[in-house]
Design a protein around this motif. Sequence first.
Motif, PDB file in Angstrom:
ATOM      1  N   UNK A 625       0.830  -1.209   0.000  1.00 44.57           N
ATOM      2  CA  UNK A 625       0.000   0.000   0.000  1.00 44.57           C
ATOM      3  C   UNK A 625       0.864   1.257   0.000  1.00 44.57           C
ATOM      4  N   UNK A 626       1.862   1.300   0.877  1.00 43.45           N
ATOM      5  CA  UNK A 626       2.704   2.487   0.971  1.00 43.45           C
ATOM      6  C   UNK A 626       3.556   2.648  -0.288  1.00 43.45           C
ATOM      7  N   UNK A 632       5.426   5.933  -2.059  1.00 41.13           N
ATOM      8  CA  UNK A 632       6.708   6.101  -1.380  1.00 41.13           C
ATOM      9  C   UNK A 632       7.689   5.025  -1.840  1.00 41.13           C
ATOM     10  N   UNK A 633       8.976   5.241  -1.537  1.00 43.77           N
ATOM     11  CA  UNK A 633       9.989   4.278  -1.982  1.00 43.77           C
ATOM     12  C   UNK A 633       9.980   3.022  -1.115  1.00 43.77           C
ATOM     13  N   UNK A 635      12.268   1.654   0.829  1.00 46.59           N
ATOM     14  CA  UNK A 635      12.806   1.794   2.191  1.00 46.59           C
ATOM     15  C   UNK A 635      11.738   2.375   3.120  1.00 46.59           C
ATOM     16  N   UNK A 636      11.048   3.413   2.644  1.00 49.03           N
ATOM     17  CA  UNK A 636       9.973   4.028   3.435  1.00 49.03           C
ATOM     18  C   UNK A 636       8.870   3.019   3.705  1.00 49.03           C
ATOM     19  N   UNK A 637       8.485   2.253   2.666  1.00 48.78           N
ATOM     20  CA  UNK A 637       7.387   1.292   2.807  1.00 48.78           C
ATOM     21  C   UNK A 637       7.732   0.195   3.809  1.00 48.78           C
ATOM     22  N   UNK A 638       8.954  -0.312   3.725  1.00 52.54           N
ATOM     23  CA  UNK A 638       9.366  -1.392   4.634  1.00 52.54           C
ATOM     24  C   UNK A 638       9.465  -0.858   6.066  1.00 52.54           C
ATOM     25  N   UNK A 639      10.020   0.355   6.226  1.00 56.09           N
ATOM     26  CA  UNK A 639      10.093   0.954   7.555  1.00 56.09           C
ATOM     27  C   UNK A 639       8.715   1.198   8.154  1.00 56.09           C
ATOM     28  N   UNK A 640       7.778   1.680   7.337  1.00 59.57           N
ATOM     29  CA  UNK A 640       6.397   1.907   7.782  1.00 59.57           C
ATOM     30  C   UNK A 640       5.780   0.595   8.245  1.00 59.57           C
ATOM     31  N   UNK A 641       5.955  -0.462   7.430  1.00 58.65           N
ATOM     32  CA  UNK A 641       5.377  -1.763   7.774  1.00 58.65           C
ATOM     33  C   UNK A 641       5.988  -2.308   9.065  1.00 58.65           C
ATOM     34  N   UNK A 642       7.308  -2.136   9.234  1.00 59.92           N
ATOM     35  CA  UNK A 642       7.972  -2.640  10.439  1.00 59.92           C
ATOM     36  C   UNK A 642       7.432  -1.935  11.690  1.00 59.92           C
ATOM     37  N   UNK A 643       7.237  -0.617  11.600  1.00 61.66           N
ATOM     38  CA  UNK A 643       6.683   0.127  12.738  1.00 61.66           C
ATOM     39  C   UNK A 643       5.252  -0.322  13.031  1.00 61.66           C
ATOM     40  N   UNK A 644       4.471  -0.530  11.977  1.00 65.95           N
ATOM     41  CA  UNK A 644       3.087  -0.976  12.150  1.00 65.95           C
ATOM     42  C   UNK A 644       3.002  -2.338  12.804  1.00 65.95           C
ATOM     43  N   UNK A 645       3.823  -3.270  12.350  1.00 72.56           N
ATOM     44  CA  UNK A 645       3.816  -4.624  12.921  1.00 72.56           C
ATOM     45  C   UNK A 645       4.289  -4.600  14.374  1.00 72.56           C
ATOM     46  N   UNK A 646       5.320  -3.790  14.657  1.00 69.79           N
ATOM     47  CA  UNK A 646       5.801  -3.681  16.038  1.00 69.79           C
ATOM     48  C   UNK A 646       4.705  -3.130  16.949  1.00 69.79           C
ATOM     49  N   UNK A 647       3.968  -2.140  16.458  1.00 69.97           N
ATOM     50  CA  UNK A 647       2.868  -1.569  17.240  1.00 69.97           C
ATOM     51  C   UNK A 647       1.788  -2.613  17.496  1.00 69.97           C
TER      52      UNK A 647
END
Length: 675
Positions: A625-626, A632-633, A635-647
């Motif tokens: 989605x991101x 978004x690129x 790196x941004x998409x993977x970082x966003x997903x990692x933060x979401x999963x951690x939350x």
Amino acid sequence: MDILGTAMPALAQASAMIFQPAVLGYLVLGVVMGLCVGVFPGLGGIAGLSLLLPFMFGMDPVLGLALMIGMVAVVPTSDTFASVLMGIPGSSASQATVLDGFPLAKKGEAARALSAAFASSLFGGLVGAAFLTVFILVARPVVLEFRTPELLMITLFGLSMVGILAGQVAIKGIVAAGLGLMVGTIGEGDSAGALRMATYDMPYLTDGLKLVIVGLGIFAIPEIVALLRQDRAISERSMLGGGWIHGVRDWFSNIWLSIRCSLIGVTVGVIPGLGGSVVDWIAYGHTVQTSKDKSKFGKGDIRGVIGPESSNNAKEGGGLVPTLLFGIPGSGSMAVFIGAVALLGSGQIEVGPSMLKNNLDVTYAIVWLLALANVVGTIICIGGSGVIARLTTIPFALLAPFLFMIISFAAFQSGQNLMDLVALFAIGLLGILMRRFDWSRPAFLIGFVLSNPAETYTNQAVQIAASRFRKGFSEGIDYIFSPIVIILIIITVVSVVVGLKQSKNIRAEGDIPNGTKRAPFIFLLAVLGYLVFAFTNASLIPDYASADRVFPQFVGLVSIVGCVILLFQMRFRPESDPLFCDGEVGNADGNQRGLWQTLAWFAGLLLLTSLVGFILALSAFLVAFIRFRAGRNWVYAIGYAACGIAFMCGMAWLLNRDFPPGLLQSVVKLPWPLT
């Protein structure tokens, strides 16, 4: 004196309850959450409270109430940001604020408009809390006289007002409330346990649909999808300009206007179902009518902000009157509030007469919390306006997947079942279509919430009345038609007559244009098809469980008759009639993306969850989605997903919850949280 003798100790106990660090901390947390929810147009208190439902189970009652009151009290304050900065209503209760708030912002006076709005909201909220305090004192002796017939009658009064005051076409509101009642009867019957619209072969529906799923599906999903389709940020400007003190001075110079509009808000809030959809327009109309110089209204007159904002916060105090005293929700958010209160502690707190009798201190704690929440919310709004204004400039494509992730998590906490997500998607689709065709979603939700108490009161009243009639006709009549019941019948009839006249000026979903006959007609046929199927299903309940078929049959029959009337009206009325409202006509919402294209993303998450489980599916969904939808690129998409999963994992760990598994988990043993 007896009243004061009872009330004063309860007030003292209530103050001791809430003036504790933990309670005040939860109140501030609820206020902050309410401000965050209110910034997003359309979400409002219903979606916010629905998100809190999974956390309410077993929570200390006072802490839970502080959290909920903090949220629900300040949403009418924070939704002002969208109304002023962007010119779109933050909720149904801030529609009129747009007329003068947005022109002021375009003149560079956003800070002035916001500060006047916050001061007005604070004052209105305090007036509502004061009214609630006095009203409880006066009404408590009367409310304690209520028995089953009186409670049934007050329930019918609430339903009649919800249906009729739900939109321009009164019958659509009645059918929407009936549809909510019928959906609320799904599962085991209240009396004999007979199954309705459910089967033990598919046990998910035997306990009925959960309130958190219905609340989020009918309100949050449609608004998230609507904003996502517009493909832009909530607001295009973050600069507020100066004039904070000027706005407060404006409010003070119009203090009598604020007092009058606050009283209007309280009065309207007391009437079940009227609430936020019209209170701001009534207050705005009063503001214009009582002003000598009307030339500046609609062009940036500060009085056009002060009037509506004073009323929409005051209505929360009024809305708690039927909620706390009778268990009848005064609005959609109050409907969710009732369900949440039942989850607190060990379930010993129940809104209605029993709360006034057994938990008067808790009742007054709610009043104190309401007043405090308005004070705290106003302070935070003024102090954090710059940050909140910048938050509204974030592209919604970055916020939508996070919101949907939170909503999905809240939904499957009710049953820890993949079917929770299926039900969320299905109810969400219904909410989208109701929003599109101007069908009242609050009427549907309140009907759903009142379904169980309405059926319970009906069955109890019938059984007790039958017993009384066997003893004597006069004794049975006296039981059914008590003086309170007769007064309530008169009030209901008068309210219906007045409501039918007023409903011509109300639209359930705002200013929606008229379209062709085809799409609204097809949606009405789909609603009718469900009602006929549910009515037939209830008719098949055997005689030994006949009590479980009476209520859905009656509600279904009334709703079916309403649908048939609407069909005849659609056949003979022109396309310019309000019957044919269609939000998709002429791209009224400024949509940049198609509905089905947007829904496909969420349908893909659901399908992928069924295959590989929620966490793996969510990871893929967030990255895709991101990257592709938000642009978004990687790196941004993977970082966003990692933060979401951690939350998500942190939330599940705190609540000791698992995630819905898929087919993969049935063949491969995986560690938590992938199980």
